[in-house]
Motif scaffolding. Structure first.
Motif, mmCIF file in Angstrom:
data_model
loop_
_atom_site.group_PDB
_atom_site.id
_atom_site.type_symbol
_atom_site.label_atom_id
_atom_site.label_comp_id
_atom_site.label_asym_id
_atom_site.label_seq_id
_atom_site.Cartn_x
_atom_site.Cartn_y
_atom_site.Cartn_z
ATOM 1 N N MET A 472 0.841 -1.193 0.000
ATOM 2 C CA MET A 472 0.000 0.000 0.000
ATOM 3 C C MET A 472 0.876 1.243 0.000
ATOM 4 O O MET A 472 1.889 1.305 0.698
ATOM 5 C CB MET A 472 -0.922 0.028 1.216
ATOM 6 N N ALA A 473 0.471 2.215 -0.790
ATOM 7 C CA ALA A 473 1.156 3.504 -0.834
ATOM 8 C C ALA A 473 0.157 4.606 -0.534
ATOM 9 O O ALA A 473 -1.010 4.535 -0.931
ATOM 10 C CB ALA A 473 1.784 3.732 -2.207
ATOM 11 N N VAL A 483 5.158 17.059 -1.555
ATOM 12 C CA VAL A 483 4.501 15.757 -1.641
ATOM 13 C C VAL A 483 5.220 14.770 -0.720
ATOM 14 O O VAL A 483 6.445 14.652 -0.758
ATOM 15 C CB VAL A 483 4.523 15.225 -3.084
ATOM 16 N N THR A 484 4.450 14.093 0.108
ATOM 17 C CA THR A 484 5.000 13.063 0.983
ATOM 18 C C THR A 484 4.430 11.716 0.569
ATOM 19 O O THR A 484 3.216 11.535 0.500
ATOM 20 C CB THR A 484 4.652 13.338 2.454
ATOM 21 N N LEU A 485 5.337 10.778 0.289
ATOM 22 C CA LEU A 485 4.947 9.423 -0.081
ATOM 23 C C LEU A 485 5.257 8.497 1.080
ATOM 24 O O LEU A 485 6.394 8.443 1.559
ATOM 25 C CB LEU A 485 5.713 8.977 -1.330
ATOM 26 N N LEU A 486 4.277 7.753 1.541
ATOM 27 C CA LEU A 486 4.443 6.785 2.619
ATOM 28 C C LEU A 486 4.194 5.390 2.054
ATOM 29 O O LEU A 486 3.158 5.147 1.418
ATOM 30 C CB LEU A 486 3.476 7.057 3.774
ATOM 31 N N ILE A 487 5.147 4.486 2.302
ATOM 32 C CA ILE A 487 4.999 3.125 1.775
ATOM 33 C C ILE A 487 5.735 2.159 2.693
ATOM 34 O O ILE A 487 6.743 2.509 3.315
ATOM 35 C CB ILE A 487 5.531 3.032 0.329
ATOM 36 N N GLY A 488 5.232 0.943 2.769
ATOM 37 C CA GLY A 488 5.758 -0.040 3.718
ATOM 38 C C GLY A 488 6.912 -0.874 3.224
ATOM 39 O O GLY A 488 7.375 -1.755 3.941
ATOM 40 N N SER A 489 7.386 -0.655 2.000
ATOM 41 C CA SER A 489 8.647 -1.289 1.605
ATOM 42 C C SER A 489 9.776 -0.601 2.357
ATOM 43 O O SER A 489 9.580 0.454 2.954
ATOM 44 C CB SER A 489 8.854 -1.174 0.089
ATOM 45 N N PRO A 511 9.605 18.100 -9.790
ATOM 46 C CA PRO A 511 11.008 17.729 -9.585
ATOM 47 C C PRO A 511 11.148 16.907 -8.311
ATOM 48 O O PRO A 511 10.307 16.956 -7.410
ATOM 49 C CB PRO A 511 11.727 19.073 -9.478
ATOM 50 N N PHE A 512 12.264 16.160 -8.218
ATOM 51 C CA PHE A 512 12.444 15.231 -7.109
ATOM 52 C C PHE A 512 12.504 15.907 -5.751
ATOM 53 O O PHE A 512 12.130 15.305 -4.739
ATOM 54 C CB PHE A 512 13.722 14.418 -7.323
ATOM 55 N N ASP A 513 13.003 17.135 -5.705
ATOM 56 C CA ASP A 513 13.136 17.774 -4.392
ATOM 57 C C ASP A 513 11.792 18.129 -3.784
ATOM 58 O O ASP A 513 11.719 18.583 -2.646
ATOM 59 C CB ASP A 513 14.040 19.006 -4.462
ATOM 60 N N ARG A 514 10.723 17.909 -4.524
ATOM 61 C CA ARG A 514 9.377 18.156 -3.993
ATOM 62 C C ARG A 514 8.735 16.882 -3.464
ATOM 63 O O ARG A 514 7.622 16.927 -2.947
ATOM 64 C CB ARG A 514 8.504 18.741 -5.113
ATOM 65 N N VAL A 515 9.414 15.748 -3.623
ATOM 66 C CA VAL A 515 8.843 14.459 -3.209
ATOM 67 C C VAL A 515 9.672 13.899 -2.063
ATOM 68 O O VAL A 515 10.870 13.675 -2.194
ATOM 69 C CB VAL A 515 8.814 13.459 -4.383
ATOM 70 N N ARG A 516 9.041 13.672 -0.940
ATOM 71 C CA ARG A 516 9.711 13.146 0.249
ATOM 72 C C ARG A 516 9.192 11.744 0.529
ATOM 73 O O ARG A 516 7.983 11.522 0.610
ATOM 74 C CB ARG A 516 9.451 14.053 1.457
ATOM 75 N N LEU A 517 10.122 10.797 0.685
ATOM 76 C CA LEU A 517 9.745 9.410 0.947
ATOM 77 C C LEU A 517 9.828 9.119 2.432
ATOM 78 O O LEU A 517 10.832 9.419 3.081
ATOM 79 C CB LEU A 517 10.685 8.466 0.182
ATOM 80 N N VAL A 518 8.787 8.525 2.970
ATOM 81 C CA VAL A 518 8.747 8.108 4.371
ATOM 82 C C VAL A 518 8.557 6.595 4.412
ATOM 83 O O VAL A 518 7.583 6.061 3.881
ATOM 84 C CB VAL A 518 7.614 8.815 5.141
ATOM 85 N N GLN A 519 9.511 5.913 5.033
ATOM 86 C CA GLN A 519 9.461 4.465 5.210
ATOM 87 C C GLN A 519 9.929 4.126 6.620
ATOM 88 O O GLN A 519 10.483 4.960 7.333
ATOM 89 C CB GLN A 519 10.400 3.764 4.208
ATOM 90 N N GLY A 520 9.693 2.901 7.020
ATOM 91 C CA GLY A 520 10.366 2.366 8.187
ATOM 92 C C GLY A 520 9.856 2.818 9.537
ATOM 93 O O GLY A 520 10.580 2.674 10.527
ATOM 94 N N THR A 522 6.404 2.148 11.735
ATOM 95 C CA THR A 522 5.077 1.528 11.719
ATOM 96 C C THR A 522 4.009 2.393 12.381
ATOM 97 O O THR A 522 2.824 2.116 12.215
ATOM 98 C CB THR A 522 5.111 0.148 12.409
ATOM 99 N N ASP A 523 4.413 3.437 13.124
ATOM 100 C CA ASP A 523 3.417 4.363 13.659
ATOM 101 C C ASP A 523 2.987 5.393 12.615
ATOM 102 O O ASP A 523 1.929 6.007 12.757
ATOM 103 C CB ASP A 523 3.982 5.114 14.875
ATOM 104 N N VAL A 524 3.798 5.601 11.610
ATOM 105 C CA VAL A 524 3.518 6.620 10.600
ATOM 106 C C VAL A 524 2.992 5.992 9.313
ATOM 107 O O VAL A 524 2.042 6.493 8.708
ATOM 108 C CB VAL A 524 4.794 7.452 10.313
ATOM 109 N N VAL A 525 3.621 4.904 8.888
ATOM 110 C CA VAL A 525 3.189 4.185 7.690
ATOM 111 C C VAL A 525 2.190 3.125 8.134
ATOM 112 O O VAL A 525 2.515 2.248 8.938
ATOM 113 C CB VAL A 525 4.391 3.545 6.973
ATOM 114 N N ALA A 526 0.987 3.195 7.609
ATOM 115 C CA ALA A 526 -0.102 2.374 8.145
ATOM 116 C C ALA A 526 0.072 0.888 7.888
ATOM 117 O O ALA A 526 -0.335 0.055 8.708
ATOM 118 C CB ALA A 526 -1.436 2.851 7.556
#
Length: 777
Positions: A472-473, A483-489, A511-520, A522-526
């Motif tokens: 799930m993303a 933009v914040t992307l949250l994913i469980g990989s 552009p890439f500097d507008r996209v932030r990846l959040v992983q790792g 479990t309290d934040v990524v559902a």
């Protein structure tokens, strides 16, 4: 394809941070009032624990506690789980308990015996040294094939003959009939050597317990945060999943090894016991005797052919070492994860495979890049090469003669795999051309003039990726357009921040500097299923793509309102929404700002911009390709030099060709490293690990290999919405058989038919001398 979108060969955006030392790894984390853990590990391969005296250790300066199995048992701490066994439907898997600290018996050198927690690392280690423990040594077995012999010592009474599971698949009677009618039968006994993963970053863990909320937090180097939370909470801590949080920072390599370990349970339990955070940091010495090892199969493979060299049947019988305990995925690796691909890319009417997973007095074995597929590909491709040599057919021709043709797609193999796409003969033709295959004789002559032997190895591979479960993303757009992307990989070096940003940019033009990846976290990524089996892009990437498409749809809806236009006339490009055919537009930042302005949109348009998508793959994907390795062997020393290496892969649609090149490069070196130099050796008399440091265990280095010649046939996958097949493990699967086939080809004029991995100078020299000692050679 936009400037930042899918298909662009863009450098990894995370590298600037990591290469400048600005990464944040587990060992960089220190918490207030943090204590430090050290573990007493068994010095024996197999022994009963006669007595344990911790009084002296407990009195050492700085020591806060010394704990044994009895302490864990008193608090009801459960054994470590083996979720991989749950995936072996219908198989009777013996699952001996694996406590975080062993009780009355140790079963391998490195088994966890006691835990010391102190106010410094040095004090904790001093405490370990002060523990007085008496052992009564027992007979042990450290050889995979010997484990099933009648004279072998038994590790577990519930596993007679040391067999954990006896698994099989295929048509045994049909295979028997095909072999009876065959004109030719080729048989090889193959050892797939045990190796140590040796990720760049050692393992580590920090446990916390909040008495006020009753919640645990584990900071851990791992690949599967959400799965780890489920397993530890349900099987070990016996608490609701919601009471455990897993936080995974940057990870310096995983390769399938960074899963669930005793140290995770120990630091969590000790944190609650002592009322303060507890940190354990493994070093390289720990890694050699406590990180899961890999491979370690002994396989007898037989291939039946007709008079024209066409394959009639194949059968394989494998003994696969599990080590002393079942690890996270252990028994599924040589069985359901790999053996279904025994027929490879070939039209083989009937097949049968048997795998006996066995216990030995060695470090447990688990997934390692490819996870079962390299092992079965190696056995198959060595058998195909041996058949070509025995029948006097070229290695290329025998493969081409037996490949599944593209017009047969989708094709179901006799073991139930359904290949959706691929042109295997085209891959072969391309790699032969790129490798200069037709000029082999001239290059052999050049080596011969220098007193050396040149060999050419060919291997064709297929692997299965992207199945098993969903991903799930979630994408959230902030009021300023970030933009914040949250994913469980879980990224551990593959380039997730770059690849996922490219998928997002394909829809939003940012552009890439507008996209932030959040992983790792479990309290934040559902939700998440972690990284493994080349599924982060094949499955996670599709979830990101669908979520990004929904965000784009919502932006179009809001832009249509703002521009007083029809939603159907709005297109998203270069970070703006444009009315098609006009110069009227609104920037992405303006859309985001309006979405978060109170009363900025009509009620029916809602508030904010946040979308999620869960993707369950309908089936597996099947990356495939061909490798050609060219080597030169010095017959006087046995030294093997790789002169040239050529690959043509079909990995489906490439998100980022530059990232894919990096993945294939690394995979080739890991497979070739196993084939040429890596070898985990135990002493048969003491059970000790002899190759326990980098002084004795050889790792591949850049100067061991030439530059690689890579090319791709991008045939879109029919079972993946993005056409992706997966790239993370492909290089590893084809490289080991290509290298060994090349070495055997070089030595074949001397009468050498087979060389087991690793093809070290010593092993190659011995093979030459043995061949020369035989009559008529």
């Amino acid at each position: 394809m936009g400037k930042f979108g899918i298909g662009q060969p863009i450098r990894r955006i995370e590298d600037q941070r990591l290469l400048r030392g600005r990464g944040r790894y587990n060992d960089d984390i220190d918490l207030p009032r943090q204590a430090y853990a050290a573990i007493l590990r068994s010095p024996h391969a197999h022994a009963e624990i006669s007595s344990v005296n911790t009084a002296e250790a407990g009195s050492r300066p700085g020591v806060l506690g010394v704990f044994t199995h009895a302490d864990l048992a008193a608090d009801g701490l459960g054994p470590l789980p083996c979720p991989g066994a749950d995936r072996m439907a219908g198989a009777e898997v013996v699952r001996p308990p694996r406590p975080a600290l062993t009780g009355d018996r140790v079963r391998y050198v490195g088994d966890c015996v006691a835990l010391v927690v102190a106010d410094s690392v040095d004090s904790a280690r001093d405490g370990v040294e002060a523990i007085d423990i008496a052992y009564r040594t027992l007979p042990f077995v450290t050889d995979t094939a010997d484990a099933v012999e009648s004279h072998a010592p038994q590790l577990w009474p519930e596993a007679p003959g040391n067999v954990c599971v006896d698994w099989s698949k295929g048509d045994a009677l049909g295979v028997e009939a095909a072999f009876a009618d065959a004109d030719h039968v080729v048989r090889l006994r193959i050892i797939n050597n045990r190796i140590v993963v040796n990720s760049m970053e050692p393992r580590g863990a920090i446990g916390e317990f909040d008495e006020g909320t009753g919640r645990y937090t584990l900071h851990a180097v791992n690949q599967i945060p959400h799965r780890m939370r489920r397993s530890l909470s349900a099987s070990v801590l016996n608490i609701p999943e919601s009471r455990l949080r897993i936080v995974t920072p940057d990870v310096g390599g995983g390769f399938g090894m960074k899963n669930i370990y005793p140290e995770h349970a120990l630091v969590l339990w000790a944190a609650r016991k002592l009322g303060r955070p507890v940190k354990w940091s493994g070093d390289r010495s720990d890694a050699f005797v406590s990180d899961t090892h890999a491979r370690d199969n002994v396989t007898t493979v037989e291939l039946a052919l007709d008079g024209e060299g066409r394959f009639l049947a194949i059968r394989a019988s494998t003994i696969a070492d599990m080590g002393a305990y079942l690890s996270t995925f252990g028994p599924m690796i040589p069985t359901v994860a790999g053996s279904n691909l025994l027929t490879g890319l070939y039209r083989i009417p009937v097949a049968h495979v048997r795998v006996r997973c066995v216990f030995t007095n060695r470090v447990p074995v688990d997934a390692y890049r490819g996870a079962g597929r390299p092992e079965v590909c190696y056995a198959l491709e060595r058998a195909v090469d041996a058949a070509a040599r025995e029948l006097g057919i070229s290695p290329a021709e025998i493969r081409k003669r037996n490949f599944i043709p593209p017009e047969a797609m989708p094709h179901e193999t006799c073991l139930g795999e359904v290949y959706d796409s691929g042109d295997f003969s085209q891959n072969l033709s391309d790699v032969l051309g790129n490798a200069g295959w037709q000029d082999r004789a001239a290059r052999r002559a050049v080596s011969a003039a220098d007193g050396k032997l040149r060999g050419f190895g060919l291997a064709a591979y297929v692997e299965s990726c992207g199945g098993g479960t969903n991903e799930m993303a979630e994408i959230r757009v902030d009021g300023d357009g970030g933009v914040t992307l949250l994913i469980g990989s879980q990224n551990n070096g593959q380039g997730h921040p770059t690849a996922y940003a490219q998928i997002v940019s394909e829809h939003l033009g940012l552009p890439f500097d507008r996209v932030r990846l959040v992983q790792g976290d479990t309290d934040v990524v559902a939700y998440g299923t972690g990284t493994g089996f080349s599924r982060s892009v094949t499955v996670g990437g599709v979830a990101v793509d669908r979520a990004a498409a929904r965000v784009a749809d919502r932006c179009r809806l809001i832009a249509a309102y703002m521009l007083e236009a029809s939603e159907a006339d709005i297109e998203i490009a270069n970070g703006a929404a444009v009315v098609r055919g006009t110069d009227r537009s609104v920037a992405f930042e303006e859309i985001a700002a309006r979405a978060y302005t109170p009363c900025g949109l009509p009620e029916e348009l809602g508030f904010g911009i946040a979308e999620r998508h869960e993707y369950m793959p309908p089936g597996l994907t099947y990356p495939n390709g061909c490798h050609v390795c060219e080597v030169e062997v010095d017959p006087e020393t046995g030294i093997v030099e790789v002169l040239r290496y050529t690959v043509v892969d079909d990995l489906g649609k490439l998100i980022n060709p530059l990232l894919v090149d990096g993945q294939v490069h690394g995979g080739i070196v890991q497979g070739a490293g196993q084939a040429m130099m890596e070898h985990c050796v135990y002493d048969g008399k003491s059970g000790q690990l002899l190759s326990g440091t980098f002084m004795d265990y050889t790792m591949p280095r850049a100067d061991d290999f030439p530059f690689f010649d890579l090319a791709y046939n991008e045939i879109p996958c029919a079972t993946n919405p993005l056409g992706i097949k997966g790239a993370g493990e492909a290089g590893t699967i084809g490289s080991a058989p290509a290298v060994i086939n090349a070495v055997v080809d070089a030595l074949s004029p001397l009468g050498v038919r087979h060389v087991d991995m690793p093809a070290t100078p010593s092993n190659v020299w011995c093979a030459i001398r043995q061949a020369q000692a035989r009559p008529n050679v």
